[in-house]
Design a protein around this motif. Structure first.
Motif, short mmCIF file in Angstrom:
data_model
loop_
_atom_site.label_atom_id
_atom_site.label_comp_id
_atom_site.label_asym_id
_atom_site.label_seq_id
_atom_site.Cartn_x
_atom_site.Cartn_y
_atom_site.Cartn_z
N GLU A 227 0.74 -1.05 0.15
CA GLU A 227 -0.11 0.09 0.05
C GLU A 227 1.02 1.43 0.03
OE1 GLU A 227 -2.61 0.01 3.12
OE2 GLU A 227 -4.26 -1.29 2.13
N MET A 228 0.36 2.22 -0.84
CA MET A 228 1.20 3.37 -0.84
C MET A 228 0.39 4.67 -0.22
SD MET A 228 3.81 2.71 -2.47
CE MET A 228 4.33 1.13 -3.06
N ASP A 229 0.97 5.71 0.37
CA ASP A 229 0.21 6.74 0.79
C ASP A 229 -0.44 7.94 -0.09
OD1 ASP A 229 1.19 5.88 3.69
OD2 ASP A 229 3.00 7.10 3.26
N TYR A 230 0.11 8.00 -1.29
CA TYR A 230 -0.42 8.86 -2.08
C TYR A 230 -0.78 7.96 -3.65
CZ TYR A 230 1.72 11.98 1.07
OH TYR A 230 1.97 12.69 1.99
N PRO A 231 -1.55 8.23 -4.54
CA PRO A 231 -1.68 7.71 -5.83
C PRO A 231 -0.39 7.52 -6.64
CG PRO A 231 -3.42 9.57 -5.61
CD PRO A 231 -2.36 9.52 -4.48
N ILE A 232 -0.34 6.47 -7.40
CA ILE A 232 0.97 6.26 -8.08
C ILE A 232 0.97 6.77 -9.47
CG2 ILE A 232 2.19 4.07 -9.07
CD1 ILE A 232 1.15 2.52 -6.84
N VAL A 233 2.02 7.33 -9.58
CA VAL A 233 2.03 8.12 -10.95
C VAL A 233 2.81 7.04 -11.93
CG1 VAL A 233 3.04 10.03 -12.27
CG2 VAL A 233 2.11 10.29 -9.79
N ASP A 234 3.74 6.41 -11.52
CA ASP A 234 4.73 5.49 -12.31
C ASP A 234 5.56 4.47 -11.55
OD1 ASP A 234 5.41 4.20 -14.43
OD2 ASP A 234 6.45 6.08 -15.68
N PHE A 235 6.11 3.65 -11.93
CA PHE A 235 7.06 3.08 -11.45
C PHE A 235 8.05 2.28 -12.26
CE2 PHE A 235 3.87 -0.45 -12.48
CZ PHE A 235 4.70 -1.43 -12.51
N LEU A 236 9.32 2.12 -11.77
CA LEU A 236 10.34 1.37 -12.68
C LEU A 236 10.93 0.41 -11.97
CD1 LEU A 236 12.10 1.80 -15.22
CD2 LEU A 236 13.25 3.42 -14.12
N THR A 237 11.25 -0.61 -12.63
CA THR A 237 12.27 -1.80 -12.01
C THR A 237 13.46 -1.53 -12.02
OG1 THR A 237 10.21 -3.15 -12.34
CG2 THR A 237 12.19 -4.37 -11.61
N LEU A 238 14.52 -1.57 -11.38
CA LEU A 238 15.68 -1.59 -11.12
C LEU A 238 16.09 -3.04 -11.54
CD1 LEU A 238 16.64 1.16 -8.45
CD2 LEU A 238 15.99 1.42 -10.82
N CYS A 239 17.15 -3.23 -12.42
CA CYS A 239 17.61 -4.47 -12.62
C CYS A 239 19.09 -4.49 -12.63
CB CYS A 239 17.13 -5.02 -14.06
SG CYS A 239 15.19 -5.13 -14.06
N GLU A 240 19.78 -5.72 -12.65
CA GLU A 240 21.12 -5.80 -12.60
C GLU A 240 22.10 -5.38 -14.01
OE1 GLU A 240 22.92 -6.17 -10.25
OE2 GLU A 240 21.75 -6.88 -8.47
N THR A 241 21.02 -5.79 -15.02
CA THR A 241 21.71 -5.47 -16.10
C THR A 241 20.91 -4.36 -17.15
OG1 THR A 241 22.07 -6.39 -18.53
CG2 THR A 241 20.26 -7.23 -17.20
N PRO A 242 21.48 -3.44 -17.86
CA PRO A 242 20.77 -2.65 -18.59
C PRO A 242 20.36 -3.10 -19.87
CG PRO A 242 23.29 -2.11 -19.05
CD PRO A 242 23.10 -3.39 -17.88
N TYR A 243 20.43 -4.19 -20.16
CA TYR A 243 19.88 -4.87 -21.56
C TYR A 243 18.80 -5.79 -21.25
CZ TYR A 243 24.61 -3.55 -22.94
OH TYR A 243 25.79 -2.90 -23.48
N SER A 244 17.95 -5.34 -22.21
CA SER A 244 16.70 -6.15 -22.06
C SER A 244 16.54 -7.40 -22.77
CB SER A 244 15.43 -5.33 -22.86
OG SER A 244 16.04 -4.97 -24.10
N ASN A 245 17.75 -8.05 -23.34
CA ASN A 245 17.51 -9.26 -23.89
C ASN A 245 18.30 -10.21 -23.08
OD1 ASN A 245 20.19 -8.17 -24.44
ND2 ASN A 245 20.56 -8.91 -26.40
#
Length: 922
Positions: free
Chosen positions: A134-152
């Motif tokens: 649960e969040m205190d305020y409405p969610i605008v956006d989210f982003l997952t941080l990963c170990e690699t910058p490559y999507s493949n």
């Protein structure tokens, strides 16, 4: 896997796999519900969609037009095989894989409709577990941080950054329970609404480390043990040579100390004042006092001594708490309580020996119930006693209080209800650590408290300070009998009663103490007005946008006998006209523009200070100005600012030798205590600033030597006497938006800038000046605006600013095995035309920089330059960048030379080895 493939999801429910090379669609997928987001699997064989009915669908690229899996994470699964009940839309989904485990599916929204009142949520699905955060305020956006910058490649997610409407939250995915990271940035200044603030520049250098040491030990449970995962940017090179501290008071009773020395704020320490009081009041208490407080612990005024670290906090419930700073933990068995009865009445039916008609009585009752207070000094009828009695607004806790290192409560002073009348809110507050005195005032009068002996030294109405020299002809009357609106000041904007039934009885002034934060001031809004009598129109009293009359020729003086105390100042000066010796004094400024002087007789330091009483004697009126008194200060004969005497900080929880403590206890500026041979010739200047004008008074002759009318059409909201580099000036902020400074003692105008029109009462309530040309205010409920009128700070501002982004080289792409590329799915297609065709011939690689000359050449650049400062700044930045690039080029050249040498050596060895071999010997 293939940059030529693009997935496009349409709101209608259609997903298209588009081939950028052939410029046509390869596949088309159709679903019944609208699509909000799509996300790839890292291998490029699957993708996931989120829909408006709260479902998630997973598709194969070469599927048969149907999803291979449909999930409703928060929907109730029916037993008969029917479709689950629809849920709220899933607005965004991300699909992240791990090398050694189940993938993560993270999405926002999707809750069932029957969860009424549920806060915005982020859901993390990992294997069979589903975690709803649960969040205190409405969610605008989210982003997952990963170990690699490559999507493949396997993403290996470790954190999720969630951008909320009023906050930024980072969630740790690597720990059980998904705790959040402790935010190093001050995004929680509005955790509770800010009700007041103070700004201090050029503080003692040991304060910030002391606050940080106790603040870092405060328990912060539920946070991740890892460090904040987001980095990037550089601090500015230029910093202030002095420390700055901002103190904010909040609606829930908390006080926060912030380090403002750099460009950004850093929270140092948090104090919860509500711990002193009992939160659970019984229904009997609530019914008898008729209190309807929504924010009973809200902070109204703060007084702080940086040298002694003493802190006084006045709450909206007419209470004052005195704190001492300690680095050691202590358990207080009984919180010291001092009750003060302040009620001002001029009752013509009372006997002459009743005096000034002030019911004044102080009852030190450490740990005792408020109902055990002694009888009032004035006789009161039984009906009055039954109407409310001697009741405080808040009940001090009776159980032992464990106090952690930091600020620890020393004394609680409470104004209690008297004869059914609630206490007036505190309008001014001051303290002096050298004298051991605290003074606070309201619309009735003032009370002086000796917090060393825990007693009330003085409790007087404002009229009684004048004695027989009252300049205002007040008509004696009995507010209790005539039911006139002597119940005090009220905010008509918040008063729900009509003009006919308003103020029918004294109990109509209920303690409705919720601090309003209006966003706009309407032209006809009455901000602060005396409650009108029955049948009167409350808007008849308006004067421009502010109805409160701000001159000494107020017409309501004949109707209203009250004179509020607006400001205090402790100092060592000449108490009376013609004095030749300095005396500890308390200067009192009132809302009618009068400055009164009280002389203090203090017992000697040491044991006698603990036993002998302090004697306070009014010495009369010093000066009168137009409008309410805002600020008072004192200068020596050379025009330098005289700070008040103070006590240096010592550890209160360690029993030290009394004589040694007294040696370091009182610290006074040298110019305040001249030698005996200089006392007769020594003179001082008193600077007094009101809402309309400023005056400089010469002491001890008490003659006005300078006078300046600051504003006629408007009025001053905040005035401070501040120390600049080598001089002193009066800084003023007017209601018409002008910021002005005046020289001291000559009161010559130095600056007049139309900076900020007053459109919000929040600005007026939180604006404050401090030393060295700094000021601040709350420009919105969640933002502090800091401004400067110092040329030195303006010149150094660009160097103080930091870099938000720091360039980082992209790491090498993951190695693709030969067999994986040959047999594995999702191989990247290589187009012969792209590699060898004429279309790409001669084109530079995308990884190389390309120079694009600008129009005009060097002449255009000269025309775009803006002054010598801009040229120097650009040249400096160019030199820095050139030096950095040269350094990088040198490193790369050295690496290439080493690689070339190594290759040459290996090639030479191979040539020698294979020189004499035949072809069949290979």
């Amino acid at each position: 896997m293939d940059e030529g493939k693009l997935i496009i999801g349409f709101e209608s429910g259609i997903v298209v796999l588009w081939d950028l090379k052939s410029k046509k669609a390869d596949y088309r997928y159709t679903y019944d519900e609208a699509i909000h987001s799509v996300a790839w699997h890292h291998e490029g064989k699957q993708f996931i969609c989120s829909h408006s009915d709260g479902t998630l669908t997973i598709w194969n690229i070469r599927g048969q037009g149907k999803p291979i899996q449909t999930i409703t994470p928060h929907g109730k699964q029916p037993k008969d095989g029917k479709k689950p009940e629809p849920c709220k839309p899933i607005l965004k989904v991300e699909y992240k894989t791990t090398r050694n485990g189940d993938p993560f599916i993270i999405f926002s929204g999707g809750l069932s409709y029957d969860t009424v009142g549920r806060r915005p949520c982020l859901t993390v699905m990992h294997g069979k577990s589903i975690a709803v955060l649960e969040m205190d305020y409405p969610i605008v956006d989210f982003l997952t941080l990963c170990e690699t910058p490559y999507s493949n490649d396997f993403q290996e997610p470790y954190a999720v950054v969630v951008l909320l409407e009023k906050d930024l939250v980072v969630i740790d995915l690597a720990q059980n329970g998904y705790p959040i990271f402790e935010n190093p940035y001050p995004l929680t200044i509005h955790e509770s609404p800010v009700t007041c603030c103070e700004y201090f520049a050029d503080c003692p250098v040991d304060l910030i480390p002391a606050f940080y040491s106790v603040g870092s030990r405060q328990k912060r449970q539920g946070y991740s043990k890892k460090e904040w995962p987001i980095s990037g940017g550089n601090w500015g090179q230029g910093t202030q040579s002095y420390s700055e501290i901002i103190i904010t008071g909040h609606a829930d009773g908390t006080v926060k100390f912030w380090d403002a020395s750099a460009i950004m704020l850093q929270v140092l320490y948090k104090l919860k004042t509500a711990k002193v009081f009992d939160r659970n009041r019984s229904k009997e208490d609530k019914g008898s006092t008729e209190v309807s407080d929504e924010d009973p612990f809200a902070i109204q005024i703060m007084a702080w001594c940086p040298e002694s670290r003493m802190l006084c906090v006045a709450g909206v419930s007419a209470n004052v708490i005195i704190y001492r700073f300690s680095k050691l933990e202590v358990t207080t068995e009984v919180v010291q309580l001092l009750e003060v009865r302040m009620q001002y009445e001029l009752n013509e039916t009372e006997s002459p020996d009743g005096g000034g008609g002030e019911q004044t009585s102080a009852h030190p009752t450490p740990g005792a119930s408020p109902q055990t207070s002694g009888p009032p000094s004035h006789p009161s009828t039984s009906s009055n006693n039954s109407d409310g009695g001697n009741i405080p607004c808040l009940k001090v806790r009776s159980s032992p209080l464990k106090q952690s290192p930091g600020y620890q409560v020393d004394l609680v002073v409470q104004s209690v209800w008297v004869s059914g009348e609630p206490p007036q809110q505190i309008t001014s507050l001051a303290m002096n650590s050298s004298y051991g005195l605290l003074v606070f005032g309201n619309s009735n009068g003032l009370a002086v408290v000796d917090y060393i002996q825990k007693t009330v030294v003085l409790n007087l109405g404002t009229v009684e300070l004048y004695g027989s020299n009252d300049p205002y002809q007040r008509q004696p009357r009995s507010p209790r009998k005539t039911r006139q609106p002597s119940g005090g000041l009220c905010d008509i904007n918040e008063c729900s009663a009509t003009s006919e039934d308003r103020c029918k009885s004294p109990t109509s002034a209920k303690m409705s103490r919720k601090l309003s934060l209006p966003t706009e001031l309407k032209p006809d809004l009455v901000l602060l007005s005396v409650c009108p009598p029955r049948g009167a129109n409350p808007l008849d009293h308006r004067d421009n946008s502010f109805s409160r009359s701000r001159s000494s020729s107020v017409t309501s003086i004949d109707k209203e006998a009250r004179e509020a105390v607006s400001s205090f100042h402790f100092c060592e000066t000449f108490a009376r006209k013609g004095d030749c010796a300095l005396t500890p004094c308390l200067y009192v400024g009132t809302s009618l523009g009068t400055v009164l002087v009280l002389a203090l007789t203090l017992p000697p330091a040491g044991e006698q200070r603990q036993l002998q009483p302090i004697i306070i004697s009014p010495t009369g009126m010093l000066v009168r100005l137009k409008g309410s008194i805002m600020r008072m200060a004192f200068l020596d004969s050379a025009g330098s600012l005289l700070p008040s005497a103070f006590e240096t900080w010592y550890e209160p929880n360690v029993t030290a030798d009394g004589e040694e403590r007294e040696k370091i206890r009182r610290r006074r500026p040298v110019s305040v205590s001249p030698s005996s041979s200089q006392e007769l010739n020594e003179s001082q200047f008193a600077v007094v600033c009101s809402e309309k004008q400023a005056k400089v008074i010469s002491l001890p002759s008490q003659t006005c030597i300078y006078k300046h009318s600051i504003t006629e059409a408007s009025f001053i909201l905040r005035a401070d006497v501040v120390q600049m580099n080598q001089s002193v000036c009066v800084a003023c902020f007017c209601a018409n938006g002008h910021i002005m400074t005046l020289s001291v003692p000559g009161l010559r105008p130095l600056m007049d800038v139309n900076y900020l029109p007053l459109t919000d009462m929040r600005i007026a309530r939180t604006f404050c000046f401090t030393n060295l040309g700094q000021a601040m205010y709350l420009c919105s409920p969640t933002e502090i605006q800091r401004i400067t009128y110092s040329q030195e700070t303006c010149e150094n501002l660009q160097e103080m600013l930091g870099e938000l982004f720091t360039p980082v080289e992209t790491p090498e792409a993951p190695n693709r095995g030969f067999f994986k590329g040959l047999f594995g799915g999702g191989a990247q297609s290589l187009d012969r035309e792209e590699l060898f065709g004429e279309l790409a011939a001669g084109k530079a690689s995308r990884s190389l920089a390309q120079h694009i000359p600008g129009p005009g050449g060097i002449e255009g650049m000269k025309g775009a330059a803006s002054g010598v400062v801009g040229d120097l700044a650009r040249a400096r930045i160019a030199l820095d960048e050139r030096g950095q690039k040269l350094g990088e080029l040198e490193e790369r050249t050295a690496a290439m030379m080493a690689s070339a040498d190594s290759f040459s050596k290996h090639a030479h060895d191979m040539m020698l080895k294979c020189k004499d071999k035949k072809w069949y010997q290979f």
